[in-house]
Motif scaffolding. Structure first.
Motif, PDB file in Angstrom:
ATOM      1  N   GLU A 162      29.578  36.624  14.152  1.00 46.44           N
ATOM      2  CA  GLU A 162      28.732  35.477  13.789  1.00 46.44           C
ATOM      3  C   GLU A 162      27.332  35.642  14.381  1.00 46.44           C
ATOM      4  O   GLU A 162      26.331  35.356  13.716  1.00 46.44           O
ATOM      5  CB  GLU A 162      29.374  34.177  14.284  1.00 46.44           C
ATOM      6  CG  GLU A 162      30.606  33.758  13.512  1.00 46.44           C
ATOM      7  CD  GLU A 162      30.291  33.445  12.057  1.00 46.44           C
ATOM      8  OE1 GLU A 162      29.232  32.845  11.789  1.00 46.44           O
ATOM      9  OE2 GLU A 162      31.092  33.829  11.182  1.00 46.44           O
ATOM     10  N   TRP A 163      27.272  36.091  15.622  1.00 44.39           N
ATOM     11  CA  TRP A 163      25.968  36.321  16.262  1.00 44.39           C
ATOM     12  C   TRP A 163      25.180  37.381  15.500  1.00 44.39           C
ATOM     13  O   TRP A 163      23.977  37.222  15.255  1.00 44.39           O
ATOM     14  CB  TRP A 163      26.193  36.752  17.712  1.00 44.39           C
ATOM     15  CG  TRP A 163      24.933  37.140  18.424  1.00 44.39           C
ATOM     16  CD1 TRP A 163      24.019  36.314  19.005  1.00 44.39           C
ATOM     17  CD2 TRP A 163      24.441  38.482  18.598  1.00 44.39           C
ATOM     18  NE1 TRP A 163      22.983  37.049  19.541  1.00 44.39           N
ATOM     19  CE2 TRP A 163      23.217  38.382  19.309  1.00 44.39           C
ATOM     20  CE3 TRP A 163      24.913  39.743  18.236  1.00 44.39           C
ATOM     21  CZ2 TRP A 163      22.462  39.511  19.651  1.00 44.39           C
ATOM     22  CZ3 TRP A 163      24.170  40.869  18.579  1.00 44.39           C
ATOM     23  CH2 TRP A 163      22.961  40.747  19.281  1.00 44.39           C
ATOM     24  N   ALA A 164      25.853  38.455  15.117  1.00 43.62           N
ATOM     25  CA  ALA A 164      25.177  39.522  14.385  1.00 43.62           C
ATOM     26  C   ALA A 164      24.646  39.022  13.045  1.00 43.62           C
ATOM     27  O   ALA A 164      23.527  39.368  12.643  1.00 43.62           O
ATOM     28  CB  ALA A 164      26.133  40.699  14.172  1.00 43.62           C
ATOM     29  N   LEU A 165      25.430  38.207  12.353  1.00 43.17           N
ATOM     30  CA  LEU A 165      24.983  37.681  11.060  1.00 43.17           C
ATOM     31  C   LEU A 165      23.721  36.832  11.205  1.00 43.17           C
ATOM     32  O   LEU A 165      22.914  36.753  10.276  1.00 43.17           O
ATOM     33  CB  LEU A 165      26.099  36.849  10.416  1.00 43.17           C
ATOM     34  CG  LEU A 165      27.308  37.638   9.907  1.00 43.17           C
ATOM     35  CD1 LEU A 165      28.404  36.677   9.445  1.00 43.17           C
ATOM     36  CD2 LEU A 165      26.905  38.579   8.772  1.00 43.17           C
ATOM     37  N   ALA A 166      23.556  36.182  12.349  1.00 49.20           N
ATOM     38  CA  ALA A 166      22.370  35.352  12.586  1.00 49.20           C
ATOM     39  C   ALA A 166      21.178  36.181  13.057  1.00 49.20           C
ATOM     40  O   ALA A 166      20.070  35.661  13.171  1.00 49.20           O
ATOM     41  CB  ALA A 166      22.687  34.272  13.613  1.00 49.20           C
ATOM     42  N   HIS A 167      21.394  37.478  13.348  1.00 48.40           N
ATOM     43  CA  HIS A 167      20.320  38.321  13.884  1.00 48.40           C
ATOM     44  C   HIS A 167      20.168  39.614  13.087  1.00 48.40           C
ATOM     45  O   HIS A 167      19.745  40.639  13.628  1.00 48.40           O
ATOM     46  CB  HIS A 167      20.600  38.651  15.365  1.00 48.40           C
ATOM     47  CG  HIS A 167      20.557  37.461  16.265  1.00 48.40           C
ATOM     48  ND1 HIS A 167      21.624  36.603  16.418  1.00 48.40           N
ATOM     49  CD2 HIS A 167      19.565  36.961  17.055  1.00 48.40           C
ATOM     50  CE1 HIS A 167      21.304  35.643  17.273  1.00 48.40           C
ATOM     51  NE2 HIS A 167      20.062  35.839  17.667  1.00 48.40           N
ATOM     52  N   LEU A 168      20.472  39.577  11.800  1.00 49.09           N
ATOM     53  CA  LEU A 168      20.416  40.796  11.003  1.00 49.09           C
ATOM     54  C   LEU A 168      19.005  41.360  10.888  1.00 49.09           C
ATOM     55  O   LEU A 168      18.833  42.573  10.709  1.00 49.09           O
ATOM     56  CB  LEU A 168      20.985  40.532   9.601  1.00 49.09           C
ATOM     57  CG  LEU A 168      22.495  40.300   9.522  1.00 49.09           C
ATOM     58  CD1 LEU A 168      22.903  39.932   8.102  1.00 49.09           C
ATOM     59  CD2 LEU A 168      23.259  41.533   9.986  1.00 49.09           C
ATOM     60  N   ALA A 169      17.987  40.507  10.985  1.00 50.86           N
ATOM     61  CA  ALA A 169      16.607  40.988  10.861  1.00 50.86           C
ATOM     62  C   ALA A 169      16.165  41.778  12.089  1.00 50.86           C
ATOM     63  O   ALA A 169      15.171  42.510  12.041  1.00 50.86           O
ATOM     64  CB  ALA A 169      15.658  39.813  10.645  1.00 50.86           C
ATOM     65  N   GLU A 170      16.918  41.667  13.165  1.00 48.41           N
ATOM     66  CA  GLU A 170      16.563  42.337  14.415  1.00 48.41           C
ATOM     67  C   GLU A 170      17.280  43.686  14.520  1.00 48.41           C
ATOM     68  O   GLU A 170      18.283  43.914  13.843  1.00 48.41           O
ATOM     69  CB  GLU A 170      16.954  41.442  15.600  1.00 48.41           C
ATOM     70  CG  GLU A 170      16.318  40.065  15.544  1.00 48.41           C
ATOM     71  CD  GLU A 170      16.917  39.121  16.579  1.00 48.41           C
ATOM     72  OE1 GLU A 170      17.590  39.624  17.517  1.00 48.41           O
ATOM     73  OE2 GLU A 170      16.731  37.904  16.437  1.00 48.41           O
ATOM     74  N   PRO A 171      16.774  44.581  15.379  1.00 53.14           N
ATOM     75  CA  PRO A 171      17.500  45.840  15.609  1.00 53.14           C
ATOM     76  C   PRO A 171      18.870  45.545  16.216  1.00 53.14           C
ATOM     77  O   PRO A 171      18.958  44.861  17.233  1.00 53.14           O
ATOM     78  CB  PRO A 171      16.598  46.597  16.592  1.00 53.14           C
ATOM     79  CG  PRO A 171      15.244  45.981  16.438  1.00 53.14           C
ATOM     80  CD  PRO A 171      15.493  44.540  16.104  1.00 53.14           C
ATOM     81  N   LEU A 172      19.912  46.008  15.584  1.00 53.00           N
ATOM     82  CA  LEU A 172      21.274  45.796  16.084  1.00 53.00           C
ATOM     83  C   LEU A 172      21.903  47.158  16.343  1.00 53.00           C
ATOM     84  O   LEU A 172      22.129  47.933  15.420  1.00 53.00           O
ATOM     85  CB  LEU A 172      22.111  45.017  15.062  1.00 53.00           C
ATOM     86  CG  LEU A 172      21.757  43.545  14.862  1.00 53.00           C
ATOM     87  CD1 LEU A 172      22.593  42.941  13.735  1.00 53.00           C
ATOM     88  CD2 LEU A 172      21.959  42.755  16.147  1.00 53.00           C
ATOM     89  N   THR A 173      22.166  47.440  17.598  1.00 55.12           N
ATOM     90  CA  THR A 173      22.782  48.694  17.982  1.00 55.12           C
ATOM     91  C   THR A 173      24.208  48.439  18.450  1.00 55.12           C
ATOM     92  O   THR A 173      24.599  47.300  18.725  1.00 55.12           O
ATOM     93  CB  THR A 173      22.006  49.359  19.123  1.00 55.12           C
ATOM     94  OG1 THR A 173      22.069  48.491  20.274  1.00 55.12           O
ATOM     95  CG2 THR A 173      20.548  49.585  18.730  1.00 55.12           C
ATOM     96  N   LEU A 174      24.995  49.496  18.538  1.00 55.39           N
ATOM     97  CA  LEU A 174      26.351  49.372  19.056  1.00 55.39           C
ATOM     98  C   LEU A 174      26.322  48.798  20.460  1.00 55.39           C
ATOM     99  O   LEU A 174      27.142  47.932  20.813  1.00 55.39           O
ATOM    100  CB  LEU A 174      27.023  50.753  19.063  1.00 55.39           C
ATOM    101  CG  LEU A 174      28.406  50.835  19.718  1.00 55.39           C
ATOM    102  CD1 LEU A 174      29.388  49.910  19.028  1.00 55.39           C
ATOM    103  CD2 LEU A 174      28.902  52.281  19.704  1.00 55.39           C
TER     104      LEU A 174
END
Length: 315
Positions: free
Chosen positions: A218-230
């Motif tokens: 859920e957190w990732a879905l709210a921050h998809l515009a940001e760099p998301l790394t493992l």
């Protein structure tokens, strides 16, 4: 949006499982937001003895197939030792010849396999019956590690809960991710356990792991515009990157970054459907950076371009 309603028939066989019958009947029930109409039918009109102590009174027999665009075959009891009625097999084959889409939930795959329409194709069913399906229909390429299989005009799903995944997939295929997500919210269901249009997704094993790292997703879905790394995802989940990656694959069937990519593509789909934003703007909003990058992943995952997708599914 003015579209002709899509007609769905739900076939109730002897021993039909209540949840398997109820899922498509509820998902596709007609309402202002849903351009579908549902008919529940049996091999003949009248009383049908179901599984789990329930019976069904159906008003229509197999003639309901004549008006159907999609026919659902819900699961039923004792599929490994019960032959579907010959009239049902013939009616399913005739419907397929007319271009009707056939979708089996759980053990409904046995009735669909009896038509021969699954021969040479991939298919699935409830994990308890995959071996029996393979033995009874050796020409079917049975896969026990998927939520559902889409072979075009014939589809199959695993256990009852994955019938929801199959139904949402069909809504997404017919009308796009926006309406599919709307239906998922109404059902209080995960909008895409199957990861967008991807058809061959390993089932969560064991199934209770479905909520592992749900908060991080859920957190990732709210921050998809940001760099998301493992590392960032693991940090949010408060575990090591190695543990997060291993358990995430067990939970979803995807590596974390595969899942993030598909989530970004699905968000792009919704923005293409519901906004007038350009491809470059959408790519930036979903974290894919450039329009070229969005087009690349769009084509890899969906087999089409953002422009073609918007033309097909925009309101």
């Amino acid at each position: 949006m003015s579209r002709k309603n899509h007609h769905v028939a739900v076939l109730v066989l002897e021993g039909a499982k209540p949840l398997d019958v109820g899922i498509p009947a509820q998902v596709f029930s007609n309402r202002p937001s849903m351009p579908y109409e549902v008919r529940v039918c049996g091999a003949a009109p009248g009383l049908v003895t179901g599984g789990d102590g329930l019976s069904y009174h159906v008003a229509e027999g197999l003639e309901a197939f004549e008006h159907a665009d999609t026919v659902f075959i819900p699961g039923y009891r004792e599929p490994a030792t019960t032959e579907p009625p010959a009239a049902v097999v013939s009616a399913l084959m005739a419907a397929h010849e007319r271009g009707t889409r056939l979708a089996a939930i759980s053990t409904g795959a046995f009735a669909l396999a009896a038509t021969g329409l699954l021969d040479g194709k991939r298919a699935t069913t409830h994990w308890h019956y995959t071996k029996a399906l393979a033995e009874r229909h050796p020409l079917v390429r049975v896969d026990e590690n998927v939520l559902f299989v889409d072979e075009g005009e014939v589809l199959t799903s695993a256990g009852a809960a994955s019938g929801i995944d199959l139904c949402l997939h069909l809504v997404r295929r017919d009308h796009g991710v926006g309406l599919s997500n709307h239906v998922a919210r109404r059902l209080v269901a995960a909008p895409y356990r199957s990861g967008g249009q991807a058809q061959y997704v390993p089932r969560s094993v064991p199934e209770p792991l479905g909520d592992v790292f749900a908060g991080t997703r859920e957190w990732a879905l709210a921050h998809l515009a940001e760099p998301l790394t493992l590392e960032a995802l693991a940090r949010n989940a408060r575990v090591s990157a190695r543990t997060f990656s291993r358990r995430f694959v067990e939970d979803t069937g995807y590596t974390p970054m595969q899942w993030v990519l598909r989530a970004r593509v699905d968000l792009a789909r919704e923005l293409l459907e519901r906004t007038d934003l350009g491809v470059e703007q959408i790519a930036d909003r979903v974290g894919l950076g450039t329009g070229a990058n969005l087009r690349l992943h769009f084509h890899r995952i969906l087999g089409t371009s953002p422009t073609e997708y918007r033309h097909t599914f925009s309101a």
